[in-house]
Design a protein around this motif. Structure first.
Motif, mmCIF file in Angstrom:
data_model
loop_
_atom_site.group_PDB
_atom_site.id
_atom_site.type_symbol
_atom_site.label_atom_id
_atom_site.label_comp_id
_atom_site.label_asym_id
_atom_site.label_seq_id
_atom_site.Cartn_x
_atom_site.Cartn_y
_atom_site.Cartn_z
ATOM 1 N N HIS A 11 -6.860 -14.812 -36.201
ATOM 2 C CA HIS A 11 -8.189 -15.050 -36.759
ATOM 3 C C HIS A 11 -8.372 -14.308 -38.069
ATOM 4 C CE1 HIS A 11 -9.851 -16.113 -32.480
ATOM 5 N NE2 HIS A 11 -9.096 -17.066 -33.017
ATOM 6 N N GLU A 18 -9.102 -15.982 -41.789
ATOM 7 C CA GLU A 18 -10.212 -15.618 -42.666
ATOM 8 C C GLU A 18 -9.726 -15.280 -44.071
ATOM 9 O OE1 GLU A 18 -12.496 -12.514 -41.021
ATOM 10 O OE2 GLU A 18 -13.458 -13.775 -39.491
ATOM 11 N N HIS A 45 -17.376 -21.812 -41.630
ATOM 12 C CA HIS A 45 -18.436 -21.861 -40.616
ATOM 13 C C HIS A 45 -17.942 -22.545 -39.340
ATOM 14 C CE1 HIS A 45 -22.469 -22.061 -38.995
ATOM 15 N NE2 HIS A 45 -22.322 -23.375 -38.783
ATOM 16 N N LYS A 98 -16.041 -20.092 -37.248
ATOM 17 C CA LYS A 98 -16.881 -19.145 -36.507
ATOM 18 C C LYS A 98 -17.555 -19.826 -35.317
ATOM 19 C CE LYS A 98 -17.822 -16.253 -40.547
ATOM 20 N NZ LYS A 98 -18.878 -15.745 -41.468
#
Length: 381
Positions: free
Chosen positions: A5, A9, A159, A162
């Motif tokens: 993750h 990012e 987005h 997430k």
């Protein structure tokens, strides 16, 4: 947070484009071929005229008359001046009748080239003051929106990442994603609608066609003018001059005709041939510039098809190319260095062609989800 993750990012943050620099205020508002035409059509006559004037100042008198041997130095100088001021050839036709022929076009030839240079500059002034301000605003808005659309796609994937991590039902998340794609929720329609409106506008294309027509008209008129000079004047470097006018008309010792020779004749011939030959070669270039409007630049549009807000090609919204949108696309191609998103999307398009499952990558959002590792959890249909 897992290492995967964190890596996703960082990859997505690096994919965002930096803020636009102030260099966009200096967009190129002339196509490279138009700029070349301006420099040649305006600069060539100015350069040759400056050489002609430099030779005139350095060589002194532009005419040499064969005065009688009994003339003094002042009388010979007066003869040269009077014949240069008149530049009228006195001769006889086949039946022996006296005829005159004016050679004044030779005297005004350097100044006529200055007029030619001014005329060649007029189409550029027309484009600069009638079309360039509106084109500059259009290019600034479109370039900014294209780059913003790319950044919006990347932020949307951020987005989505997430939301997918916080979702307790991955299957439901992907169902919502597919429904959003079908209902076109990912689109940002401002840019596409703006470009679609430009398809129905014809102000820029009209001015551009008028600019090329004026340039073509001035090139043809200059070539015809030079042909006229060559056929009527530029084959006569010697002429017979008469100075028996005014107070000298009753003087018996002055001959009726005095032979004279134009010293600068070969220089003017070389200048006219140079300008005429170059202008003739430039006429096909002007025609080619006008014919560019008869086809679309689909290479640029096809790259931006990766954006979900840009599907002018896939929805067959491109109609007749004689509109302002085609002009804008030509100038976008000329300012491609200002489109930061173009190189990114071009690379994504190349990777899509090299990917085994091409149907899974339709937009840059699909590519970014693959890059972020979301495609590995996406259910296969």
């Amino acid at each position: 947070m897992s290492l995967s993750h964190t890596a996703a990012e960082y990859m997505l943050s690096d994919a965002l484009l930096p803020d636009p620099s102030s260099s966009r205020a200096k967009l190129r508002l002339e196509l490279p071929s138009d700029r070349l035409l301006k420099f040649v059509t305006v600069g060539l006559p100015l350069c040759l005229v400056s050489l002609a004037f430099a030779r005139e100042f350095s060589a002194g008198s532009q005419i040499s008359c064969f005065s009688p041997t009994n003339f003094t130095g002042k009388q010979s100088a007066y003869t040269d001046t009077a014949c240069w001021d008149s530049l009228i050839h006195h001769g006889f036709d086949a039946e022996g009748r006296a005829v005159t022929k004016s050679l004044w076009a030779l005297k005004v030839f350097p100044y006529s080239l200055l007029v030619v240079a001014v005329l060649m500059y007029l189409p550029y002034l027309l484009w600069r003051y009638a079309a360039a301000p509106a084109l500059h605003c259009d290019l600034l808005f479109i370039i900014d929106e294209l780059d913003k659309s790319y950044n919006r796609s990347v932020r949307l994937v951020q987005h989505m990442k997430k939301v997918q991590q916080a979702s307790a039902e991955p299957e439901r998340f992907w169902e919502e994603y597919e429904r959003a794609r079908r209902e076109r929720y990912f689109e940002f329609p401002l840019l596409e609608r703006y470009l679609s409106c430009k398809q129905h506008a014809h102000a820029l294309v009209s001015i551009y066609i008028l600019r090329n027509l004026l340039l073509l008209l001035f090139l043809a008129a200059t070539c015809l003018y030079l042909v006229f000079l060559h056929l009527n004047i530029f084959f006569q470097d010697e002429f017979s001059c008469s100075i028996k006018t005014g107070l000298l008309q009753a003087e018996p010792h002055i001959p009726s005709l005095i032979p004279c020779k134009l010293v600068f004749f070969s220089v003017f011939q070389l200048i006219s041939l140079s300008v005429g030959s170059v202008y003739v070669l430039l006429i096909p270039v002007v025609i080619y510039n006008a014919l560019q409007l008869c086809q679309w630049d689909k290479g640029l549009l096809s790259v931006y098809e990766m954006l979900p807000a840009f599907d002018l090609l896939s929805r067959r919204m491109l109609t007749c190319p004689l509109n302002d949108l085609n002009i804008i696309l030509l100038f976008l191609r000329a300012n491609i260095s200002e489109l930061t998103s173009f190189s990114r999307l071009n690379a994504v398009s190349a990777l899509r062609e090299a990917t085994a499952n091409k149907e899974d990558i339709d937009t840059v959002i699909d590519f970014m989800t693959l890059l972020a590792g979301l495609e590995t959890t996406k259910p296969k249909h």
